[in-house]
Design an enzyme around this catalytic site. Sequence first.
Site, PDB file in Angstrom:
ATOM      1  CB  CYS A 103      14.823  93.977  50.056  1.00 47.76           C
ATOM      2  SG  CYS A 103      15.784  92.585  50.708  1.00 47.76           S
ATOM      3  CB  CYS A 106      16.422  88.755  48.719  1.00 45.09           C
ATOM      4  SG  CYS A 106      16.060  88.875  50.478  1.00 45.09           S
ATOM      5  CB  SER A 107      12.378  90.467  46.850  1.00 42.28           C
ATOM      6  OG  SER A 107      12.142  89.121  47.218  1.00 42.28           O
ATOM      7  CB  CYS A 108      12.706  91.753  52.838  1.00 41.74           C
ATOM      8  SG  CYS A 108      13.790  90.332  53.089  1.00 41.74           S
TER       9      CYS A 108
HETATM   10 FE    FE Z   1      14.920  90.561  51.089  1.00 45.13          FE
END
Ligand code: FE
Length: 198
Positions: A103, A106-108
Amino acid sequence: MSETTPAGRLPVELRAEALEQLLTERGLVDPVVMDELVQTYETSVGPMNGAKVVARAWTDPEYRRRLLADGTAAIAELGFTGPGGEHIVVVENTPRRHNVIVCTLCSCYPWPVLGLPPSWYKDPAYRARVVREPRAVLAEMGLELPAETEIVVRDSTSEVRWLVLPQRPHGTENLPEEQLAQLVTRDAMIGVAKVPPP
Ligand code: FE
C-alpha cells in the site's frame, strides 16, 4: 525492513497505550470493545485464514476459478468477512508472473484473511522502493526471482485490497488440504516469499 524505533520516540506500544488511555478518558472508546478487537485479531483473524483459502484453491479447481473471478465472494464462502474485506482481489503467482502487494499510501491490507500487517509493510522504505525496484527489494527479503519472471506490483487501497495465491510447492501432490494450509505463510500471500516445500 527492521522493527526499529526512530530516535527520540517512545516505543509504539507505549504510544498506543497513552492514546487509548486518552480516548477512554474522553469517552471516545470503550476499553472492553478495544480488548475484544485486539483479542479477535490475535486469536481468530490472521494469516491462518488466508492459508485455508489458498489450500482450498490448490485442491479444488472450481473454487480456484471462483476465487480468481470474485475474491470477496469466494473468501466469504469460507466464512471470512469483515472490515478490510469488502473488496478483495486475488491474483495468482505463476513461474511467469509474480505479484507482490504494497500500500503505497498507508497500510491497506486484507484483514479478514491476513490479520494485521507486519511493521515492515507499513515502512515507508518498503512502500516506496517495492514500486521502483521490486526485484531488488524481493531479493533483499530473500526471494530471488529468475529474470524471465515478470513482477507485478499491486497497490492496495481502502477500495481494493489484494491477496496473492502463491504457487503450490513441489512435493505436495499427496498432501491433504489441512496440511497444505499449514505450509502457507503470510509472506507468501503478500508475495514477498514463496511457500516452502514440506
Ligand atoms: Fe493504505
